[in-house]
Motif scaffolding. Structure first.
Motif, PDB file in Angstrom:
ATOM      1  N   THR A 156     -21.522 -79.605  33.913  1.00 57.62           N
ATOM      2  CA  THR A 156     -22.012 -78.909  33.056  1.00 57.62           C
ATOM      3  C   THR A 156     -23.169 -78.104  34.006  1.00 57.62           C
ATOM      4  OG1 THR A 156     -22.532 -81.134  30.694  1.00 57.62           O
ATOM      5  CG2 THR A 156     -23.720 -79.044  31.167  1.00 57.62           C
ATOM      6  N   ILE A 162     -21.537 -74.333  26.921  1.00 61.83           N
ATOM      7  CA  ILE A 162     -22.753 -74.713  27.790  1.00 61.83           C
ATOM      8  C   ILE A 162     -24.180 -73.937  26.904  1.00 61.83           C
ATOM      9  CG2 ILE A 162     -24.452 -74.958  29.544  1.00 61.83           C
ATOM     10  CD1 ILE A 162     -21.577 -74.871  31.193  1.00 61.83           C
ATOM     11  N   SER A 192     -23.256 -74.571  34.091  1.00 64.52           N
ATOM     12  CA  SER A 192     -24.148 -74.098  33.617  1.00 64.52           C
ATOM     13  C   SER A 192     -24.971 -72.885  35.316  1.00 64.52           C
ATOM     14  CB  SER A 192     -25.643 -74.532  33.794  1.00 64.52           C
ATOM     15  OG  SER A 192     -26.482 -74.253  33.142  1.00 64.52           O
ATOM     16  N   THR A 211     -25.614 -68.956  35.085  1.00 66.81           N
ATOM     17  CA  THR A 211     -26.627 -68.444  35.180  1.00 66.81           C
ATOM     18  C   THR A 211     -26.118 -67.182  36.512  1.00 66.81           C
ATOM     19  OG1 THR A 211     -27.817 -70.371  35.042  1.00 66.81           O
ATOM     20  CG2 THR A 211     -29.412 -68.928  35.924  1.00 66.81           C
TER      21      THR A 211
END
Length: 158
Positions: free
Chosen positions: A9, A82, A13, A17
């Protein structure tokens, strides 16, 4: 058998981003290029187009987290993203004897799992899960486990 890529995860993530930041920087560079510098000309559209294409490809690839559990008398599938507002999480649990067949579709970088289960109302129902972020070994383990359940169900019917 349990299968999960939940431990990745943080990597997903971070990449998501990074893509959004890359997109914001691309838009900022495009605005500066158009109104201040005007060096690149028409190629300045690439500053927006390339990050936008990468974000769209990331979105099309599907939900990031896939969890599968075949321990006990039931099969449990969970598929979530996510970023919670992008796609509604899927969670299905049903007895093993309801599994009729499954199919894994692999097109370029997109992988989908289609599970057909027996249903009282319509005869059968097809459930769709996005497994693009699973490794080849995890996909093979998933195939093995589901094949075992389908084979056991076919032997019981015979």
């Amino acid at each position: 058998m349990r299968l999960s890529n939940r431990n990745k995860t943080s990597v997903y993530s971070f990449l998501t981003t990074l893509l959004f930041m890359f997109s914001i920087c691309g838009v900022g560079a495009y605005i500066l290029e158009e109104f201040k510098f005007n060096v690149l000309g028409r190629e300045s559209l690439l500053l927006v187009a390339i990050p936008l294409i990468l974000v769209v490809l990331n979105y099309l690839k599907g939900r990031h987290i896939f969890e599968y559990d075949s321990d006990g008398e039931a099969l449990h599938f969970r598929n979530r993203n996510i970023i919670p507002f992008l796609a509604r999480p899927l969670s299905d649990e049903f007895p093993k004897y309801k599994l009729l067949k499954f199919e894994i579709i692999d097109i370029f970088f997109i992988k989908r799992l289609y599970v057909t289960i027996s249903s009282k109302n319509s005869g059968s129902t097809i459930l769709k899960y996005e497994i693009s972020y699973l490794t080849r070994k995890e996909v093979n383990d998933l195939k093995f486990s589901l094949n075992k359940v389908v084979k056991a169900n076919n032997e019981k019917k015979s």
